[in-house]
Write an enzyme that holds these catalytic residues in place. Structure first.
Site, mmCIF file in Angstrom:
data_model
loop_
_atom_site.group_PDB
_atom_site.id
_atom_site.type_symbol
_atom_site.label_atom_id
_atom_site.label_comp_id
_atom_site.label_asym_id
_atom_site.label_seq_id
_atom_site.Cartn_x
_atom_site.Cartn_y
_atom_site.Cartn_z
ATOM 1 N N HIS A 1 13.770 13.849 -50.677
ATOM 2 C CA HIS A 1 13.593 15.029 -51.519
ATOM 3 C C HIS A 1 12.283 14.893 -52.298
ATOM 4 C CE1 HIS A 1 17.633 16.226 -50.415
ATOM 5 N NE2 HIS A 1 18.055 15.012 -50.720
ATOM 6 N N THR B 1 53.984 20.042 -25.985
ATOM 7 C CA THR B 1 52.872 20.592 -25.206
ATOM 8 C C THR B 1 51.910 19.492 -24.790
ATOM 9 O OG1 THR B 1 53.040 22.625 -26.494
ATOM 10 C CG2 THR B 1 51.043 22.315 -25.191
ATOM 11 N N ALA C 1 54.910 10.998 -34.107
ATOM 12 C CA ALA C 1 54.014 9.976 -34.674
ATOM 13 C C ALA C 1 54.767 9.021 -35.596
ATOM 14 C CB ALA C 1 52.850 10.634 -35.412
ATOM 15 N N ARG D 1 15.801 -0.803 -55.981
ATOM 16 C CA ARG D 1 16.956 -1.501 -56.551
ATOM 17 C C ARG D 1 18.034 -1.618 -55.486
ATOM 18 N NH1 ARG D 1 19.993 0.262 -59.919
ATOM 19 N NH2 ARG D 1 20.220 -1.282 -61.574
ATOM 20 N N THR E 1 13.959 4.106 -45.295
ATOM 21 C CA THR E 1 14.992 5.024 -45.762
ATOM 22 C C THR E 1 16.063 5.204 -44.699
ATOM 23 O OG1 THR E 1 15.445 7.268 -46.557
ATOM 24 C CG2 THR E 1 13.640 7.023 -44.987
ATOM 25 N N ARG E 2 17.303 5.413 -45.162
ATOM 26 C CA ARG E 2 18.410 5.786 -44.288
ATOM 27 C C ARG E 2 19.109 7.018 -44.848
ATOM 28 N NH1 ARG E 2 21.730 2.596 -47.811
ATOM 29 N NH2 ARG E 2 23.551 3.849 -47.314
ATOM 30 N N HIS F 1 11.319 11.460 -53.762
ATOM 31 C CA HIS F 1 10.842 10.467 -52.795
ATOM 32 C C HIS F 1 9.378 10.735 -52.421
ATOM 33 C CE1 HIS F 1 15.273 10.747 -52.077
ATOM 34 N NE2 HIS F 1 15.159 9.446 -52.229
#
Length: 573
Positions: free
Chosen positions: A203, A435, A478, A292, A198-199, A206
């Site tokens: 819950h 600044t 920017a 899957r 798992t990554r 699982h």
């Protein structure tokens, strides 16, 4: 040593080389060194501790070609992912990398010597073939982008001798080597172990699927999450490990063990599933749950999955006899409110009411502080997730104002700061261009390179403040699109970034310039002056476009407040 899936012994190089530690440590100090990247460190650790057994080093050209073309090492053993040490031409020449030479491999984090590599060969890989055969060839695949954009032009192959273990300062008691985990199973009397990769947080669903898988095979469970490098955007491993620690006591009768795997994932789908199976077998598992689209990166920009849903299962099934590990198909679980239980979706009779919460919906509930029902997750798990994912009303963010000098962006920034301070709830930080120039970037000029460096510094500071929960208002000119996009990437690692284009025209900005800065720039021919001798690249990705020639500062501030409110950043949680 225990058997590997390939019939040999576990190649624990740390244990093998321990008797020669002093000798190797002394030699390592005298050799040229290669400083390893984070991914190379992950690979090195699993080579040294036997997680990648039967590998004893980074792949030679023969092994690399065999893996890319045939999913096999040169000796015939199944192996599916190239484990290579890349280096650029300068490093190859400077360090004298050639067959027979020895080189020290060093940790970039603390400069410790970790191993000595005896070089077998230095070769140029066929990256096109690697991309196609290993990862499927889609140029949008993250591993393929990494291969072309980051991996250097040479691979250095050879066997390793261990000098030191990698230092870890988090969850050290949970970082088992393969040999340590096998010994732990033996102490517990476990002979059949179902590994769960798992990554993500876990819950109730699982927990249910792993318990069912274990009971059906009279086995125990190894929760084996990846804590090295995973998919960008994944929840950090500190949060995930706290979740796993909370869910572990929910297993019956000490059924499960938690161990952490410092793997650098490639998100390689079928090839990765074979690799994961080898790794879990090396760690003592007899069964491996494969779901899957296992280890797939999801969809490309056209909405097409990189891999088929069951390609990974089929790939491991093809080699399971050689791998010596049984595939357990991941069962999609769903909640039945009438009976207060979870069941596999394919076992639910038609017409029975079911409940599910998607990952997207869970993230939404965490973001806005909405309730998460106990049927979905344990209260202890939800508490951990809420601590790491506070509602947006308490999160930090950055408002990045860009526009010409005297466009009104500084006035907007100051007014916005006052408004945020009045509302309270967060610390407020103001980073005006002048600044920042005086405090952070006083040595920089106004060339494009110096401007980009200045914006990068602003982004770094804004990101850190955002991470700490502040409302950050940055207002540099920017002028260049690439620098602004880089700033967005930097800050979005820690929180939300809003780009506000103060699109006041150059003519109006110059006409209302009471300090005469534009007039002086034109008369003196000042170089690198935006709008006079340098371009301003108007953003196409602004979250809000405003114009002080047509709007008051008060009206613009109100627009920004409405934008923040619509995203849930202001108001009660």
């Amino acid at each position: 040593m225990a058997n590997t899936p390939h019939g040999g012994v576990l190649k624990d190089l740390i244990a093998r080389d321990a008797p020669r530690h002093k000798e190797l440590a002394a030699e390592a100090e005298t050799l040229p060194a290669i400083v390893l990247t984070e991914r190379q460190l992950c690979d090195l650790e699993l080579i040294l501790n036997g997680g990648f057994s039967p590998l004893e080093g980074f792949m030679s050209e023969k092994d690399y070609n065999g893996v890319v073309e045939n999913t096999r090492l040169a000796d015939g053993n199944v192996f599916s992912i190239p484990i290579t040490l890349d280096a650029d031409a300068q490093t190859v020449e400077k360090s004298g990398l050639k067959p027979g030479a020895r080189v020290t491999l060093r940790d970039f984090r603390d400069d410790r010597n970790l191993a000595i590599l005896t070089i077998e060969d230095v070769y140029k890989p066929n990256k096109d073939k690697e991309a196609k055969e290993v990862f499927g060839g889609d140029p949008e695949h993250p591993a393929i982008r990494y291969l072309y954009d980051t991996v250097k032009e040479f691979y250095v192959g050879g066997k390793l001798e261990a000098v030191n273990r990698l230092n870890h300062y988090d969850y050290t008691a949970l970082r088992y080597t393969p040999a340590e985990l096998r010994t732990h199973f033996e102490k517990l009397g476990w002979s059949r172990v179902v590994a769960f990769q798992t990554r993500n947080p876990m819950h109730r669903a699982h927990r249910e699927l792993t318990v069912r898988a274990a009971r059906a095979r009279q086995a125990n469970v190894l929760i084996h999450p990846v804590v090295g490098l995973t998919k960008p955007g994944d929840i950090d491993h500190f949060t995930r490990v706290r979740v796993y620690q909370q869910i572990l006591p929910k297993y019956p009768n000490g059924m499960a063990v938690l161990g952490l795997l410092g793997l650098a994932m490639r998100m390689g789908g079928p090839r990765e599933a074979i690799w994961h199976s080898i790794i879990r077998k090396n760690h003592g598992a007899t069964h491996f749950i494969i779901g899957r689209d296992h280890a797939g990166p999801g969809k490309n920009s056209k909405g097409v999955d990189f891999y088929g849903p069951y390609d990974a299962q089929h790939a491991v099934e093809k080699y399971k006899d050689e791998l010596g590990i049984e595939v357990v198909e991941f069962q999609q679980m769903t909640y039945l409110p009438e009976t207060d239980e979870y069941r596999p979706k394919d076992q639910v009779p038609e017409g029975i009411k079911t409940l599910d919460i998607s990952g997207t919906e869970l993230r939404r509930r965490l973001r806005v502080g909405a309730p998460i029902p106990e049927w979905f997750s344990y209260p202890e798990v939800v508490q951990v997730l809420r601590e790491s994912n506070p509602p947006r009303a308490t999160q930090g963010f950055t408002i990045f104002l860009t526009g010409y000098l005297n466009s009104g962006k500084d006035a907007i920034a100051r007014a916005l700061q006052t408004t945020f301070n009045e509302q309270g709830g967060r610390p407020v930080s103001l980073l005006l261009g002048e600044t920042v120039r005086s405090e952070l970037s006083s040595e920089l000029g106004f060339t494009r390179e110096d401007r980009d460096r200045n914006i990068a510094r602003i982004a770094f500071v804004a990101g850190e403040l955002t991470k700490a929960g502040a409302a950050v208002i940055a207002a540099p000119i920017a002028p260049f699109d690439a620098a602004r996009k880089d700033a967005r990437k930097t800050i979005e690692r820690f929180g939300t970034f809003f780009l506000v284009h103060v699109a006041t025209s150059l003519e109006y900005s110059e006409k209302t310039d009471r300090r005469g800065v534009y007039q002086h720039a034109r008369e003196a021919g000042i170089k690198n002056f935006t709008g006079v001798t340098d371009p301003y690249e108007a953003p196409s990705d602004a979250d809000l476009v405003v114009d002080t020639e047509k709007q008051t500062v008060r009206n613009i501030v109100h627009q920004i407040i409405l934008l923040l409110e619509s995203q849930g950043f202001l108001g009660s949680s």
